[in-house]
Design a protein around this motif. Structure first.
Motif, PDB file in Angstrom:
ATOM      1  N   MET A 107      14.054  27.100  -6.194  1.00 43.94           N
ATOM      2  CA  MET A 107      14.873  25.895  -6.205  1.00 43.94           C
ATOM      3  C   MET A 107      16.024  26.049  -7.197  1.00 43.94           C
ATOM      4  O   MET A 107      17.175  25.698  -6.911  1.00 43.94           O
ATOM      5  CB  MET A 107      13.989  24.721  -6.591  1.00 43.94           C
ATOM      6  CG  MET A 107      14.680  23.386  -6.684  1.00 43.94           C
ATOM      7  SD  MET A 107      13.464  22.130  -7.149  1.00 43.94           S
ATOM      8  CE  MET A 107      13.123  22.598  -8.851  1.00 43.94           C
ATOM      9  N   LEU A 108      15.691  26.610  -8.349  1.00 39.48           N
ATOM     10  CA  LEU A 108      16.725  26.808  -9.360  1.00 39.48           C
ATOM     11  C   LEU A 108      17.819  27.738  -8.869  1.00 39.48           C
ATOM     12  O   LEU A 108      19.001  27.521  -9.124  1.00 39.48           O
ATOM     13  CB  LEU A 108      16.106  27.404 -10.624  1.00 39.48           C
ATOM     14  CG  LEU A 108      15.569  26.370 -11.576  1.00 39.48           C
ATOM     15  CD1 LEU A 108      14.829  27.044 -12.714  1.00 39.48           C
ATOM     16  CD2 LEU A 108      16.714  25.536 -12.141  1.00 39.48           C
ATOM     17  N   LEU A 109      17.388  28.764  -8.149  1.00 38.13           N
ATOM     18  CA  LEU A 109      18.374  29.699  -7.607  1.00 38.13           C
ATOM     19  C   LEU A 109      19.354  28.929  -6.741  1.00 38.13           C
ATOM     20  O   LEU A 109      20.568  29.109  -6.841  1.00 38.13           O
ATOM     21  CB  LEU A 109      17.689  30.758  -6.743  1.00 38.13           C
ATOM     22  CG  LEU A 109      16.694  31.669  -7.436  1.00 38.13           C
ATOM     23  CD1 LEU A 109      16.313  32.817  -6.508  1.00 38.13           C
ATOM     24  CD2 LEU A 109      17.250  32.206  -8.729  1.00 38.13           C
ATOM     25  N   ALA A 198      32.307  40.754  -6.357  1.00 36.30           N
ATOM     26  CA  ALA A 198      33.146  40.867  -5.159  1.00 36.30           C
ATOM     27  C   ALA A 198      34.474  40.154  -5.387  1.00 36.30           C
ATOM     28  O   ALA A 198      34.624  39.345  -6.311  1.00 36.30           O
ATOM     29  CB  ALA A 198      32.428  40.268  -3.959  1.00 36.30           C
ATOM     30  N   LYS A 199      35.424  40.470  -4.519  1.00 39.95           N
ATOM     31  CA  LYS A 199      36.745  39.858  -4.595  1.00 39.95           C
ATOM     32  C   LYS A 199      36.701  38.510  -3.878  1.00 39.95           C
ATOM     33  O   LYS A 199      36.353  38.445  -2.691  1.00 39.95           O
ATOM     34  CB  LYS A 199      37.763  40.779  -3.926  1.00 39.95           C
ATOM     35  CG  LYS A 199      39.126  40.700  -4.554  1.00 39.95           C
ATOM     36  CD  LYS A 199      40.011  41.853  -4.103  1.00 39.95           C
ATOM     37  CE  LYS A 199      41.269  41.915  -4.962  1.00 39.95           C
ATOM     38  NZ  LYS A 199      42.020  43.142  -4.755  1.00 39.95           N
ATOM     39  N   ILE A 200      37.000  37.450  -4.610  1.00 48.31           N
ATOM     40  CA  ILE A 200      37.004  36.113  -4.020  1.00 48.31           C
ATOM     41  C   ILE A 200      38.371  35.496  -4.284  1.00 48.31           C
ATOM     42  O   ILE A 200      38.783  35.383  -5.443  1.00 48.31           O
ATOM     43  CB  ILE A 200      35.889  35.235  -4.642  1.00 48.31           C
ATOM     44  CG1 ILE A 200      34.514  35.877  -4.377  1.00 48.31           C
ATOM     45  CG2 ILE A 200      35.923  33.812  -4.074  1.00 48.31           C
ATOM     46  CD1 ILE A 200      33.389  35.256  -5.174  1.00 48.31           C
ATOM     47  N   ASP A 201      39.053  35.123  -3.213  1.00 40.79           N
ATOM     48  CA  ASP A 201      40.402  34.563  -3.347  1.00 40.79           C
ATOM     49  C   ASP A 201      41.302  35.429  -4.233  1.00 40.79           C
ATOM     50  O   ASP A 201      42.018  34.916  -5.103  1.00 40.79           O
ATOM     51  CB  ASP A 201      40.351  33.138  -3.930  1.00 40.79           C
ATOM     52  CG  ASP A 201      39.522  32.194  -3.063  1.00 40.79           C
ATOM     53  OD1 ASP A 201      39.438  32.443  -1.836  1.00 40.79           O
ATOM     54  OD2 ASP A 201      38.955  31.242  -3.616  1.00 40.79           O
ATOM     55  N   GLY A 202      41.203  36.738  -4.044  1.00 39.66           N
ATOM     56  CA  GLY A 202      42.089  37.640  -4.785  1.00 39.66           C
ATOM     57  C   GLY A 202      41.609  38.055  -6.161  1.00 39.66           C
ATOM     58  O   GLY A 202      42.204  38.926  -6.780  1.00 39.66           O
ATOM     59  N   ASP A 203      40.519  37.427  -6.651  1.00 43.52           N
ATOM     60  CA  ASP A 203      40.017  37.794  -7.979  1.00 43.52           C
ATOM     61  C   ASP A 203      38.622  38.416  -7.891  1.00 43.52           C
ATOM     62  O   ASP A 203      37.770  37.916  -7.160  1.00 43.52           O
ATOM     63  CB  ASP A 203      39.908  36.550  -8.878  1.00 43.52           C
ATOM     64  CG  ASP A 203      41.271  35.991  -9.237  1.00 43.52           C
ATOM     65  OD1 ASP A 203      42.190  36.797  -9.463  1.00 43.52           O
ATOM     66  OD2 ASP A 203      41.396  34.751  -9.267  1.00 43.52           O
ATOM     67  N   TRP A 204      38.416  39.458  -8.679  1.00 45.06           N
ATOM     68  CA  TRP A 204      37.073  40.039  -8.769  1.00 45.06           C
ATOM     69  C   TRP A 204      36.209  39.117  -9.602  1.00 45.06           C
ATOM     70  O   TRP A 204      36.557  38.765 -10.713  1.00 45.06           O
ATOM     71  CB  TRP A 204      37.150  41.424  -9.412  1.00 45.06           C
ATOM     72  CG  TRP A 204      37.652  42.469  -8.480  1.00 45.06           C
ATOM     73  CD1 TRP A 204      38.919  42.963  -8.416  1.00 45.06           C
ATOM     74  CD2 TRP A 204      36.901  43.130  -7.456  1.00 45.06           C
ATOM     75  NE1 TRP A 204      39.007  43.901  -7.412  1.00 45.06           N
ATOM     76  CE2 TRP A 204      37.783  44.029  -6.804  1.00 45.06           C
ATOM     77  CE3 TRP A 204      35.567  43.055  -7.021  1.00 45.06           C
ATOM     78  CZ2 TRP A 204      37.369  44.845  -5.751  1.00 45.06           C
ATOM     79  CZ3 TRP A 204      35.172  43.872  -5.977  1.00 45.06           C
ATOM     80  CH2 TRP A 204      36.061  44.753  -5.352  1.00 45.06           C
ATOM     81  N   ARG A 205      35.055  38.751  -9.019  1.00 42.04           N
ATOM     82  CA  ARG A 205      34.185  37.812  -9.712  1.00 42.04           C
ATOM     83  C   ARG A 205      32.716  38.161  -9.554  1.00 42.04           C
ATOM     84  O   ARG A 205      32.300  38.629  -8.507  1.00 42.04           O
ATOM     85  CB  ARG A 205      34.370  36.411  -9.121  1.00 42.04           C
ATOM     86  CG  ARG A 205      35.263  35.561  -9.994  1.00 42.04           C
ATOM     87  CD  ARG A 205      35.240  34.145  -9.505  1.00 42.04           C
ATOM     88  NE  ARG A 205      36.570  33.768  -9.085  1.00 42.04           N
ATOM     89  CZ  ARG A 205      36.849  32.700  -8.364  1.00 42.04           C
ATOM     90  NH1 ARG A 205      35.875  31.919  -7.919  1.00 42.04           N
ATOM     91  NH2 ARG A 205      38.084  32.425  -8.048  1.00 42.04           N
ATOM     92  N   LEU A 206      31.954  37.886 -10.579  1.00 40.17           N
ATOM     93  CA  LEU A 206      30.503  38.038 -10.513  1.00 40.17           C
ATOM     94  C   LEU A 206      29.906  36.685 -10.148  1.00 40.17           C
ATOM     95  O   LEU A 206      30.177  35.675 -10.805  1.00 40.17           O
ATOM     96  CB  LEU A 206      29.954  38.486 -11.866  1.00 40.17           C
ATOM     97  CG  LEU A 206      28.459  38.779 -11.852  1.00 40.17           C
ATOM     98  CD1 LEU A 206      28.209  40.255 -11.531  1.00 40.17           C
ATOM     99  CD2 LEU A 206      27.817  38.414 -13.171  1.00 40.17           C
ATOM    100  N   THR A 207      29.088  36.658  -9.107  1.00 41.89           N
ATOM    101  CA  THR A 207      28.512  35.400  -8.638  1.00 41.89           C
ATOM    102  C   THR A 207      26.995  35.495  -8.565  1.00 41.89           C
ATOM    103  O   THR A 207      26.446  36.518  -8.165  1.00 41.89           O
ATOM    104  CB  THR A 207      29.047  35.061  -7.229  1.00 41.89           C
ATOM    105  OG1 THR A 207      30.458  35.184  -7.241  1.00 41.89           O
ATOM    106  CG2 THR A 207      28.668  33.643  -6.831  1.00 41.89           C
ATOM    107  N   ARG A 208      26.350  34.420  -8.957  1.00 42.02           N
ATOM    108  CA  ARG A 208      24.888  34.315  -8.816  1.00 42.02           C
ATOM    109  C   ARG A 208      24.595  33.860  -7.388  1.00 42.02           C
ATOM    110  O   ARG A 208      24.949  32.744  -7.016  1.00 42.02           O
ATOM    111  CB  ARG A 208      24.346  33.310  -9.818  1.00 42.02           C
ATOM    112  CG  ARG A 208      24.528  33.745 -11.274  1.00 42.02           C
ATOM    113  CD  ARG A 208      24.337  32.590 -12.258  1.00 42.02           C
ATOM    114  NE  ARG A 208      23.166  31.815 -11.973  1.00 42.02           N
ATOM    115  CZ  ARG A 208      21.971  31.996 -12.537  1.00 42.02           C
ATOM    116  NH1 ARG A 208      21.809  32.924 -13.448  1.00 42.02           N
ATOM    117  NH2 ARG A 208      20.951  31.237 -12.215  1.00 42.02           N
ATOM    118  N   LEU A 209      23.955  34.720  -6.613  1.00 41.54           N
ATOM    119  CA  LEU A 209      23.646  34.371  -5.220  1.00 41.54           C
ATOM    120  C   LEU A 209      22.335  33.585  -5.123  1.00 41.54           C
ATOM    121  O   LEU A 209      21.454  33.733  -5.964  1.00 41.54           O
ATOM    122  CB  LEU A 209      23.512  35.628  -4.369  1.00 41.54           C
ATOM    123  CG  LEU A 209      24.707  36.580  -4.288  1.00 41.54           C
ATOM    124  CD1 LEU A 209      24.388  37.718  -3.321  1.00 41.54           C
ATOM    125  CD2 LEU A 209      25.962  35.845  -3.837  1.00 41.54           C
TER     126      LEU A 209
END
Lengths: 314, 314
Positions: A107-109, A198-209
């Motif tokens: 759930m937290l994820l 990954a590149k999101i809207d032109g910026d490299w970003r680290l995302t918690r999936l």
């Protein structure tokens, strides 16, 4: 202890448990002795919930999730029909008390997916700076156990490297481990989701999936220790059956070891629970500790203080 | 550098690169200064192959795999028809030179599956104590770069925590990282297989499964940093396009950072390779470093010594 040595474990009552810990540390640090363990191998791993801080009436992280879900509910109408969100939004206490550690983690994820690591840690820190425990009416970070803080310092003073190995979320623990226990981010091992760079809207970003990477409980604990630490622990602190696997892992190595199992038997100062508790269940662990002679700590008898001294009422 | 200060980077020639590193470290450690970074945030991550030690004529770990495959070939007749095993058993050099890092990692997983962590590390150590590099006829652990050893020590002396973040196998690197670089097991991040803790023939055992857990190259590097370290690095050392993602990760944080990219341009003392090399390819990285003003190290011009002083012929 000799008369002129400073007691580094003042909140531990004198007795078998305290003696076992001091004897163990003396033996493994005695150069040239038969039980000497070089400093690089002095790995200590501690569970977090119920071992270093309170886990009742339910996991602290569940309080966090509850507050988070309530504050985000408007944007998620689907949560009204989906467990465990439904129980949370309806404040169904019976259902809440039975949510498993794994359901909480998942759930937290979901609740925290999409943010970066730094952003998530900031949100968790803000929550920890304000939320209060329902029984003790104080910050959760004040409900860490004073004897365990002393034990961590004592081990470190003797060349141990101290790690948290928890079923709780790795980044949630990182939000307070350094300030609260003096345990830095990189020494925290816990349940994790997948990170994506990954590149999101032109910026490299680290995302918690919103995807579970590792559920770090029970057999997951030695597995995560192998990945993150790369060495078998020789000192393990835990309080539930979920810590049994890492205690077995320490016990089957070739080095001296000490497994310390905290038994919550103090309803007056904290809580009393073991075999029947859905959260922090301790049943097989008690049997195995007795059978193998591992050290069982009675909160009631072995601890002079329970919570850290900042919160010195109890 | 002032005249009475000891040069902690004696194998680095004076010039722009050395100055950039010293300036950066001075700025982030200057208390009260505008670029000060507290010690807990001073995270340095280094690639291993081609950054801290030699990666030619191919990855050291591939030499290890080759010897291992040859010694186990009798027990695996199926390898005679399966790539890349076939190329190895037939000593097909053209095919070998084109094996990717990922194929090597997967092959290694298979070759070493079934053992425990301690057993695997022991096997790797035995190999490292005996195997020799074909060109330099010396142990591989002697082919680590002296300037990088000095840089690691210099960063640590300035409160940095130094990690390896490698596409190579995490436990292979752990077999020598402590002795060779002074980097302990728990500070090694690398490609990993899955570990399983389970009861086998009545005993609880940790086993390395023949299943890839994480391929820690390119975008995998910042992802693994998030999992293992929990903080964005401010100093990154690398040598190939596979290190670009962790350099971007450092560069997009809110703190001062320094990215140091080693260019192998020294065919005489070591090797000269970049855009055309299947192993250690450096193309996009050179362009991006130039565009963004990251620090590019010329092995030929910036290094007074190449290999560690033990191996002091070059």
């Amino acid at each position: 202890m000799s008369g002129n040595e400073k007691d580094l474990l003042p909140s531990w009552n004198e007795g078998q448990v305290k003696r076992a810990m001091i004897d163990f540390v003396s033996r493994v640090t005695k150069k040239g002795g038969p039980y000497f363990v070089p400093a690089e191998d002095r790995i200590a791993t501690f569970d977090n919930d119920g071992t270093l801080w309170i886990e009742k009436p339910f996991y602290v992280q569940l309080f966090f999730a509850i507050d988070r879900i309530r504050s985000l509910a408007q944007q998620h109408p689907e949560w009204r029909e989906k467990q465990p969100y439904k129980a949370i939004l309806e404040n169904d206490k019976a259902a809440l008390a039975n949510i498993s550690k794994k359901e909480i983690a998942e759930m937290l994820l979901e609740v925290h997916a999409g943010s970066g690591q730094e952003e998530f840690i900031r949100i968790a820190r803000e929550w920890l700076a304000n939320a209060r425990h329902p029984r003790f009416n104080t910050l959760f970070t004040e409900l860490v156990y004073q004897p365990m803080l002393e034990l961590i310092d004592y081990l470190r003073a003797n060349g141990f490297k101290v790690f948290i190995v928890s079923g709780g979320g790795i980044d949630f623990i990182r939000a307070f481990s350094e300030e609260t226990y003096g345990i830095p981010c990189e020494n925290v091992v816990g349940s994790s989701l997948e990170y994506e760079y990954a590149k999101i809207d032109g910026d490299w970003r680290l995302t918690r999936l919103a995807k579970l990477n590792k559920y770090d409980d029970a057999e997951g604990k030695p597995e995560s220790i192998a990945l993150h630490i790369g060495r078998r622990p020789i000192f393990v602190g835990g309080n539930s059956d979920g810590d049994l696997a890492m205690m077995r892992y320490a016990a089957t190595g070739k080095k001296p070891f000490l497994n310390v199992l905290l038994h919550h038997d103090d309803a007056h100062r904290e809580w009393s629970y073991d075999v029947e508790s859905p959260v922090g269940k301790l049943s097989e662990g008690l049997d195995e500790a007795e059978e193998r002679g591992w050290t069982v700590v009675s909160m009631k008898n072995d601890w002079d203080k329970v919570f850290q001294l900042k919160f010195n009422k109890i």
